[in-house]
Scaffold this motif. Structure first.
Motif, PDB file in Angstrom:
ATOM      1  N   SER A   1      40.916   4.373  25.571  1.00  0.00           N
ATOM      2  CA  SER A   1      40.764   3.297  24.595  1.00  0.00           C
ATOM      3  C   SER A   1      41.449   2.062  25.175  1.00  0.00           C
ATOM      4  O   SER A   1      42.078   2.132  26.223  1.00  0.00           O
ATOM      5  CB  SER A   1      41.399   3.700  23.255  1.00  0.00           C
TER       6      SER A   1
ATOM      7  N   SER B   1      43.986  -1.269  20.555  1.00  0.00           N
ATOM      8  CA  SER B   1      43.659  -0.199  19.604  1.00  0.00           C
ATOM      9  C   SER B   1      44.736   0.879  19.602  1.00  0.00           C
ATOM     10  O   SER B   1      45.149   1.367  18.542  1.00  0.00           O
ATOM     11  CB  SER B   1      42.309   0.431  19.943  1.00  0.00           C
TER      12      SER B   1
ATOM     13  N   ASN C   1      47.914  -0.604  17.970  1.00  0.00           N
ATOM     14  CA  ASN C   1      47.757  -0.748  16.520  1.00  0.00           C
ATOM     15  C   ASN C   1      47.839   0.595  15.799  1.00  0.00           C
ATOM     16  O   ASN C   1      48.376   0.679  14.697  1.00  0.00           O
ATOM     17  CB  ASN C   1      46.451  -1.461  16.182  1.00  0.00           C
ATOM     18  N   TYR C   2      47.337   1.638  16.424  1.00  0.00           N
ATOM     19  CA  TYR C   2      47.412   2.970  15.817  1.00  0.00           C
ATOM     20  C   TYR C   2      48.856   3.477  15.787  1.00  0.00           C
ATOM     21  O   TYR C   2      49.359   3.895  14.742  1.00  0.00           O
ATOM     22  CB  TYR C   2      46.520   3.950  16.579  1.00  0.00           C
TER      23      TYR C   2
ATOM     24  N   ASN D   1      51.583   1.661  13.587  1.00  0.00           N
ATOM     25  CA  ASN D   1      51.407   1.731  12.133  1.00  0.00           C
ATOM     26  C   ASN D   1      52.123   2.991  11.635  1.00  0.00           C
ATOM     27  O   ASN D   1      51.693   4.108  11.904  1.00  0.00           O
ATOM     28  CB  ASN D   1      49.921   1.785  11.774  1.00  0.00           C
TER      29      ASN D   1
ATOM     30  N   HIS E   1      50.618   6.445  10.115  1.00  0.00           N
ATOM     31  CA  HIS E   1      49.911   7.480  10.861  1.00  0.00           C
ATOM     32  C   HIS E   1      50.772   8.683  11.230  1.00  0.00           C
ATOM     33  O   HIS E   1      50.245   9.701  11.670  1.00  0.00           O
ATOM     34  CB  HIS E   1      49.286   6.892  12.126  1.00  0.00           C
TER      35      HIS E   1
ATOM     36  N   ILE F   1      45.709  13.128  18.570  1.00  0.00           N
ATOM     37  CA  ILE F   1      45.473  11.817  19.192  1.00  0.00           C
ATOM     38  C   ILE F   1      44.127  11.819  19.915  1.00  0.00           C
ATOM     39  O   ILE F   1      43.342  10.881  19.786  1.00  0.00           O
ATOM     40  CB  ILE F   1      46.630  11.465  20.151  1.00  0.00           C
TER      41      ILE F   1
ATOM     42  N   HIS G   1      41.373  11.669  17.347  1.00  0.00           N
ATOM     43  CA  HIS G   1      41.295  10.346  16.723  1.00  0.00           C
ATOM     44  C   HIS G   1      40.570   9.348  17.632  1.00  0.00           C
ATOM     45  O   HIS G   1      39.657   8.650  17.182  1.00  0.00           O
ATOM     46  CB  HIS G   1      42.686   9.803  16.384  1.00  0.00           C
ATOM     47  N   PHE G   2      40.956   9.295  18.895  1.00  0.00           N
ATOM     48  CA  PHE G   2      40.378   8.285  19.781  1.00  0.00           C
ATOM     49  C   PHE G   2      38.994   8.658  20.281  1.00  0.00           C
ATOM     50  O   PHE G   2      38.218   7.785  20.653  1.00  0.00           O
ATOM     51  CB  PHE G   2      41.344   7.939  20.908  1.00  0.00           C
TER      52      PHE G   2
ATOM     53  N   GLU H   1      36.825   7.339  17.434  1.00  0.00           N
ATOM     54  CA  GLU H   1      36.981   5.904  17.139  1.00  0.00           C
ATOM     55  C   GLU H   1      35.691   5.160  17.399  1.00  0.00           C
ATOM     56  O   GLU H   1      35.008   5.363  18.358  1.00  0.00           O
ATOM     57  CB  GLU H   1      38.119   5.337  17.985  1.00  0.00           C
TER      58      GLU H   1
END
Length: 153
Positions: A13, A17, A20-21, A24, A27, A146, A149-150, A153
Motif C-alpha cells: 500500500s 494509507s 492513516n490506518y 488512528n 483500529h 493487517i 485489511h490491506f 482496501e
C-alpha cells in the motif's frame, strides 16, 4: 530482565494509507485477538494519534484476569514513526516503537517493543512459560489482520 520483541511486515500500500490506518487509535481493537478481551475505555478518541495522547483499556492477557492498561503516545513523526509507553498496566516497563518506511511497491512496518515484567525472577519465569508465547501470538494475529485489511482496501 528486560526483553525485546521485533516484528516487521511488508504492506502493499502507499505510505499515507498505512500511516492513516495505524495512527488512528480506533483500529487497535481489531488488531488484538478476542481471547485477550481487549476493550478501549477512552471515549472520544481522535482520528489521529498525537503526542501526549493517553488511552485506557481493559485487557485480559493471562488467565482471563482483567487488568486496566493505560498508554501514552510520547512521540509522533508523521508517516515515519510513533512511540507508545505504558503508564499503568501489567508490565513493569513497556516501550513500543512503530516505524514505517516507504519501500518499492509498499511500506515496511516495524515494531520494536522493549518490556519488563514485574516480580523479578517470578516475572522472568512467567515470561518463559507464558508471556513470550502470548506476545508472539499477538503479533502473528496482528500480521494476519493487517494483511487482510490491506488486501481488501
Amino acid at each position: 530482565m528486560i526483553y525485546t520483541f521485533e516484528n516487521e511486515q511488508f504492506i502493499k500500500s502507499d505510505i499515507d494509507s498505512v500511516w492513516n490506518y495505524f495512527s488512528n487509535p480506533k483500529h487497535i481493537n481489531s488488531l488484538t485477538p478476542t481471547e485477550m478481551h481487549f476493550r478501549t475505555l477512552t471515549t472520544n478518541l481522535p482520528e489521529q494519534i498525537h503526542t501526549d495522547l493517553i488511552i485506557s483499556y481493559w485487557v485480559s492477557p493471562l488467565f482471563r484476569i482483567p487488568l486496566k492498561w493505560k498508554t501514552k503516545i510520547i512521540s509522533v513523526e508523521k508517516n515515519k514513526s510513533f512511540i507508545d509507553i505504558q503508564i499503568k498496566g501489567p508490565y513493569k516497563k513497556w516501550h513500543h516503537l512503530h516505524t514505517f518506511e516507504k519501500v518499492e511497491n509498499g511500506v515496511l512496518m516495524k515494531d520494536i517493543i522493549t518490556y519488563e515484567l514485574p516480580f523479578g525472577r517470578l516475572g522472568d519465569f512467567v515470561h518463559r512459560i507464558v508471556v513470550k508465547k502470548k506476545v508472539d501470538q499477538l503479533f502473528e494475529f496482528r500480521t494476519k489482520q493487517i494483511q487482510k485489511h490491506f488486501e481488501n482496501e
